[in-house]
Design a protein around this motif. Sequence first.
Motif, PDB file in Angstrom:
ATOM      1  N   LEU A 189       0.850  -1.190   0.000  1.00  0.00           N
ATOM      2  CA  LEU A 189       0.000   0.000   0.000  1.00  0.00           C
ATOM      3  C   LEU A 189       0.886   1.241   0.000  1.00  0.00           C
ATOM      4  N   LYS A 190       0.814   1.996  -1.085  1.00  0.00           N
ATOM      5  CA  LYS A 190       1.650   3.188  -1.241  1.00  0.00           C
ATOM      6  C   LYS A 190       0.829   4.425  -0.902  1.00  0.00           C
ATOM      7  N   VAL A 191       1.337   5.232   0.028  1.00  0.00           N
ATOM      8  CA  VAL A 191       0.650   6.439   0.485  1.00  0.00           C
ATOM      9  C   VAL A 191       1.464   7.660   0.047  1.00  0.00           C
ATOM     10  N   ILE A 192       0.821   8.577  -0.662  1.00  0.00           N
ATOM     11  CA  ILE A 192       1.480   9.805  -1.097  1.00  0.00           C
ATOM     12  C   ILE A 192       1.357  10.852   0.005  1.00  0.00           C
ATOM     13  N   ARG A 193       2.435  11.534   0.296  1.00  0.00           N
ATOM     14  CA  ARG A 193       2.411  12.545   1.354  1.00  0.00           C
ATOM     15  C   ARG A 193       1.378  13.623   1.035  1.00  0.00           C
ATOM     16  N   ALA A 194       0.702  14.092   2.082  1.00  0.00           N
ATOM     17  CA  ALA A 194      -0.413  15.024   1.906  1.00  0.00           C
ATOM     18  C   ALA A 194       0.023  16.311   1.223  1.00  0.00           C
ATOM     19  N   GLU A 195       1.256  16.790   1.492  1.00  0.00           N
ATOM     20  CA  GLU A 195       1.655  18.070   0.911  1.00  0.00           C
ATOM     21  C   GLU A 195       1.753  18.008  -0.605  1.00  0.00           C
ATOM     22  N   TYR A 196       2.032  16.810  -1.147  1.00  0.00           N
ATOM     23  CA  TYR A 196       2.104  16.685  -2.603  1.00  0.00           C
ATOM     24  C   TYR A 196       0.718  16.567  -3.219  1.00  0.00           C
ATOM     25  N   ALA A 197      -0.256  16.313  -2.411  1.00  0.00           N
ATOM     26  CA  ALA A 197      -1.611  16.173  -2.920  1.00  0.00           C
ATOM     27  C   ALA A 197      -2.405  17.463  -2.822  1.00  0.00           C
ATOM     28  N   ASP A 198      -1.799  18.552  -2.352  1.00  0.00           N
ATOM     29  CA  ASP A 198      -2.514  19.824  -2.276  1.00  0.00           C
ATOM     30  C   ASP A 198      -2.894  20.338  -3.646  1.00  0.00           C
ATOM     31  N   ASP A 199      -2.150  19.935  -4.654  1.00  0.00           N
ATOM     32  CA  ASP A 199      -2.442  20.335  -6.028  1.00  0.00           C
ATOM     33  C   ASP A 199      -3.599  19.489  -6.549  1.00  0.00           C
TER      34      ASP A 199
END
Length: 705
Positions: free
Chosen positions: A42-52
Amino acid sequence: MERLLSSDPSLIGGHRLAGRLGAGGMGVVYLARSPHGAWCALKVIRAEYADDHGFRARFRREAELASRLTSRWTVPVVAADADARSPWLATAYVPGPSLAEAVALHGPWPEDRLRGLGTALAEALDGVHAAGLVHRDVKPANVLLAADGPRLIDFGIARAVGATALTTDGSVVGSPGYLSPEQARGHTVGPPSDVFSLGCVLAHTATGLPPFGTGGAAAVLYRTVHEEPDLDGVPEGLDGIVRRCLAKEPERRPSARELRETFGEFAADAWLPERLPALVAARAARVLDLPVPEPTVVTGPSPAAAPETPASPTRRRLLVAGAAAGVTAVGGAGAWWQWGRRNSASANPGSPRRSRHGVALLGSPDGPFFAAHRRGALLAVEQHNRDPRRTVDLVLRTADDRGTAAGSAEAAERLAADPDVSVVIAAGTNATVPAALPVCTEARLPVLVTRADTEGLNNVKTTTALVLRSTRTIGPHAAFRYLNRVVKPARTVVVHDRATEAASLATVRFVTLHPNLDSETVLEEVAAGEDFAAAARRIAARPDDAVLFAGVRPDRAAACARALRAAGHRGARTAGEHVLAPVFLAVGEDWRIGTGYTDAGADPRTRAFAAAFRARHKRPPGPWAAEAYDAVRFAAHGLAALAGDGRSALRSELLRTPWQGVTRRVSFEATSQFFDAGDGNGGFLYRVTGGTARFVARSADIGDA
């Protein structure tokens, strides 16, 4: 696999986490058990990169495409959530070693096993390409070995993440040694790029070594673009097809489908070399012994598991509440800010009512350039507040980052908590400025970066920052212009000091992989701890060749300068601003240095500013004073155009139209939002003479008659 940290969630999307499989700059990969009991990665992308929001759309689209993959040699997507606070994607777990580990432990593979590996991976890539995806990171570490065949992992995700980390010429997504020449140059890539990477994987598996050698990333990338691969040891029957895969021109490479036909059928009962079946079986057995994981974060389900749960108060709201409760100390010892001179609205009660905006200067008062920043910024604030046509008033504050990343983050939290602060002028260093950006991003507090030039600041869409200079991604631009327009050497040697490889890699890559120098370019690497004597002797064999020192440590630059002089080198010698320190100035006679700051006292285009600065502060302006002056005036230009909350809308306003300052034209490329350094904008050239760096010209003026 590593144990879970206490800060890790226990559940994500109903998946129980058991351990960490790996972590990187973009996120964390966990071993997890699905709600149905199956093991998955399960790969989780850091929240700060998902702000876009654009990232989420790309992530959702490519996760959907990846879920359609039907190749038996790719791991299927079993679940994903692009709308979670930290987007995640789960794939089936392959409990086997990677190809990289297998080759390292047991050596190269024979030809018949290589053919089977090639067949399976070509079929996997054929399916990936048919689904509209480009892997972009095919390498031995991304090939897992199972008893019934190999599995290619991380397909599609490299593209989704890379699209967020705005890539332009000079930026590379992928792994040096396995990426294609077009990828090494930072160009757009397609399926042929994956075929090149597959050729590298097969060559490595056949020989035990990557085909473009080992060493620093810059050297490997340079060899990938400019030199032929070392295929000594590749079986004769595979040499031809591997060479075709490794063609420099994408159109000359075979397709993945053609490779499938060339390699033949896959034999599942005899595809692994000797000793590897036992290794694969041992790894698979480990999963069976895993205990039921203990809970880590016990405050409730993760945001990803319950997206419908109302969001908790933002960091900004909590900080504001803390400040209101008296958490922040103001005044006396430990005070974190100070007011500048009174603004004109308070000094003139009869003046029209105007909105007040705090401009905070973030840096260390003990830093060598902070005082110049402060004086330049203060002059801009005072001049602005004296203008009767103004529509806003400015107040200058300073925030001490203590010269550390931790201090920078703490100071940024205090600034973010103060609703009167509309913009931060980041006057700190490459070590401190990046630490302030996540806090300011969460608070939607704009940051204008004056001095810092780390390549890490290029990921602008995940922050509220605008960098008011060109970063190391394009290197000391004025030095390039000097070499191209004045020196015009037949050859330029780029000296890559690997003692500072991480800091100098972007410049080396930009010069050696892109046509930014008109001369022939060669790379000379010097290992950390090695002196420059041998490299200098090789360079001096052609004594008129130009030299570009790509390191950043003044003592190492000084050692290079001494070695070149002792070896009898006569050609032009250039470097970037970070070498300018007494240890280098004492020995760097006649070197040309490209910088991001002007000498306002010597630059003919800043005479009016220099005169005003001397009148106000009774001293000449130092380095970065004029740049800080421009940063404040640029912010005021944006604030004056806004109605309402300047904090949330300022960055968008500043991106809207170019603005001319005394040091440079401030504009940003439409797509990447990088500072536009076209035609030498914002670069300055100095010459070292008599132990001092003296201003020569603006980059745009170099070579003009």
